[in-house]
Design an enzyme around this catalytic site. Structure first.
Site, short mmCIF file in Angstrom:
data_model
loop_
_atom_site.label_atom_id
_atom_site.label_comp_id
_atom_site.label_asym_id
_atom_site.label_seq_id
_atom_site.Cartn_x
_atom_site.Cartn_y
_atom_site.Cartn_z
N HIS A 51 1.05 -1.21 -0.06
CA HIS A 51 -0.07 0.05 0.05
C HIS A 51 0.78 1.38 -0.01
O HIS A 51 1.48 1.74 1.17
CB HIS A 51 -0.99 0.12 1.19
CG HIS A 51 -2.00 1.08 1.10
ND1 HIS A 51 -3.39 0.62 1.31
CD2 HIS A 51 -1.80 2.20 1.30
CE1 HIS A 51 -4.11 2.04 1.27
NE2 HIS A 51 -3.19 2.93 1.36
N HIS A 53 1.70 5.26 -2.34
CA HIS A 53 1.07 6.28 -3.19
C HIS A 53 2.17 7.03 -4.02
O HIS A 53 2.69 8.09 -3.79
CB HIS A 53 0.23 7.29 -2.48
CG HIS A 53 -1.14 6.70 -1.75
ND1 HIS A 53 -2.18 6.64 -2.61
CD2 HIS A 53 -1.33 6.07 -0.81
CE1 HIS A 53 -3.32 6.14 -1.59
NE2 HIS A 53 -2.54 5.87 -0.47
N HIS A 199 -9.79 1.66 0.09
CA HIS A 199 -9.32 2.68 1.10
C HIS A 199 -10.90 2.77 2.14
O HIS A 199 -11.88 3.12 1.37
CB HIS A 199 -8.99 4.02 0.83
CG HIS A 199 -7.90 4.02 0.18
ND1 HIS A 199 -7.13 3.24 -0.78
CD2 HIS A 199 -6.72 4.82 0.63
CE1 HIS A 199 -5.89 3.59 -1.05
NE2 HIS A 199 -5.53 4.57 -0.27
N GLU A 202 -11.75 5.28 6.70
CA GLU A 202 -10.29 5.99 7.23
C GLU A 202 -10.78 7.13 7.95
O GLU A 202 -10.72 8.49 7.61
CB GLU A 202 -9.72 6.59 5.97
CG GLU A 202 -8.32 7.05 6.32
CD GLU A 202 -7.34 7.12 5.11
OE1 GLU A 202 -6.34 7.80 5.24
OE2 GLU A 202 -7.68 7.08 3.83
N ASP A 299 2.27 3.36 2.90
CA ASP A 299 1.26 4.20 2.63
C ASP A 299 1.70 5.60 2.08
O ASP A 299 2.51 5.60 1.02
CB ASP A 299 0.19 4.73 3.77
CG ASP A 299 -1.09 5.51 3.48
OD1 ASP A 299 -1.57 5.39 2.50
OD2 ASP A 299 -1.87 5.86 4.38
N ASN A 300 1.49 6.62 2.56
CA ASN A 300 2.00 7.89 2.00
C ASN A 300 3.30 8.34 2.42
O ASN A 300 3.58 8.25 3.75
CB ASN A 300 1.22 9.22 2.31
CG ASN A 300 -0.33 9.07 1.84
OD1 ASN A 300 -1.06 8.52 2.51
ND2 ASN A 300 -0.49 9.49 0.56
#
Length: 392
Positions: A51, A53, A199, A202, A299-300
């Protein structure tokens, strides 16, 4: 450093007791043998980041302010996205892939924002990079579209995903007509033979129960091992008994859960001038106990959602261990074997297999987690990668 033949003596091997000698020649492991003497360091498989981005990565210096919430982050990143060019995307994503590679990541899935019928430029750029990086970081791509929009434009997106080998993804959070829209998404997945990656929930609203509907639809369709849910922050504030029952249903349906300790702990319960009390960490220990395959992801990384990180899954595991009170050795599979299998690969270390692994100057995984400065050597094809200093 290239070694046609090399031997690591007295290592501690992830998932195994005692000490081992590892021999490799011409890029293959030729022997793994027990030995009575240790002191040779700790060896683990390569890593899988399920996961990320990459389209947003490395934009943190361009953000106008620190995001005060998830939806604030969505807003400021959306503004930045209007200025993306092919070159900008390629340079930022390449930096992210290079960091991941040199930290020991072999597999990655990146979500790509997709809000119109036509594929965004980031999808095209990242597909090109996936070809360029094959064999170093094998990159899967998943579309990411708001659920309400996906119900409207999914018929245009799904064939493109099928053509490019992509995953169908949706952002689900307190949607009206949830069941109907999810039915449309699952219909698309079945029609075009696509896996799904959501997603979901969240936020810290107990009424956010999208994952419940996803579990129901997955079970109804018999789509075990084809549906992954990321985030699940709302599970951290829902009634524990209700969550226990829900996780049991998720396990029976064959749904996977990705927990993202970085961005979730950064954005949830955020506010100016105050310390957050609620960190939005999904109940990963309870999920694992129920039989749900639980994974951790970066993730980010250095963007409007999370301005930190380095595509280092060992650091992600460290955050998960500290925040979730996890026994480290029990959770290594959450950044290696489990997400690798979910992405259709096998990273296990075995005699006859590729000489691809990570070697730490450490006694065990607890020592690795405790000492971020422990020397790490990433082996690929029987050679130790040179340290990464920003050049490729």
């Amino acid at each position: 450093m290239t070694d046609k033949r090399a031997r690591l003596q007295g290592i501690t091997l992830a998932g195994q007791s005692g000490f081992w000698d590892l021999e490799q020649e011409a890029g293959r492991i030729t022997a793994l043998r027990p030995t009575p003497t240790g002191g040779g360091g700790y060896v683990m498989p390569l890593l899988a980041d399920v996961h990320t981005h990459l389209d947003k990565t490395m934009t943190a210096p361009r953000m106008p302010h620190r995001a005060q919430s998830l939806f604030d982050a969505i807003e400021i990143m959306g503004q930045d996205a209007t200025r993306w060019t092919d070159e900008d995307l390629r340079n930022r994503a390449t930096e992210g892939l290079a960091k991941a590679y040199h930290h020991g990541t072999a597999l990655m899935r990146s979500h790509v924002d997709w809000s119109h019928a036509d594929a965004p430029r980031s999808w095209h750029v990242l597909n090109e990079l996936a070809q360029d990086w094959r064999g170093r970081v094998d990159l899967q791509l998943s579309s990411l579209t708001a659920l309400d929009d996906l119900a409207r434009i999914g018929a245009d997106i799904a064939p493109a995903l099928r053509r490019d080998g992509g995953i169908l993804g949706a952002f689900v959070y307190r949607n009206d007509d949830l069941a109907t829209h999810l039915k449309t998404v699952f219909d698309l997945a079945e029609t075009h033979d696509l896996h799904l990656d959501f997603h979901v929930d969240e936020g810290l609203d107990t009424e956010a129960q999208g994952i419940d509907a996803i579990i129901d639809e997955t079970a109804r369709r018999g789509m075990a091992s084809r549906v992954l849910c990321g985030h699940g922050c709302a599970l951290s504030v829902r009634d524990p008994a209700e969550v226990e029952t829900l996780l049991g249903r998720a396990a029976e349906a064959g749904i996977g859960l990705t927990v993202l300790p970085g961005a979730n702990s950064y954005l949830q319960d955020a506010g100016p001038g105050r310390t957050p009390r609620l960190r939005g960490l999904a109940p990963l220990r309870e999920a694992a106990a129920a039989g749900v395959p639980v994974m951790l992801g970066s993730d980010n990384v250095r963007d409007g959602f999370f301005p930190y990180g380095d595509y280092d899954l060992i650091d992600v595991l460290r955050m998960g261990v500290l925040m979730g009170h996890l026994p480290p050795e029990d959770w290594l599979d959450g950044i290696s074997a489990r997400p690798a299998a979910w992405m259709g690969h096998d990273l296990s270390l075995r005699s006859g297999g590729p000489a691809d692994f990570i070697h730490f100057d450490a006694t065990d995984l607890n020592d690795v987690i405790s000492r971020p400065s422990a020397v790490r050597r990433v082996w690929r094809d029987g050679a130790v990668l040179s340290p990464f200093h920003g050049d490729l």
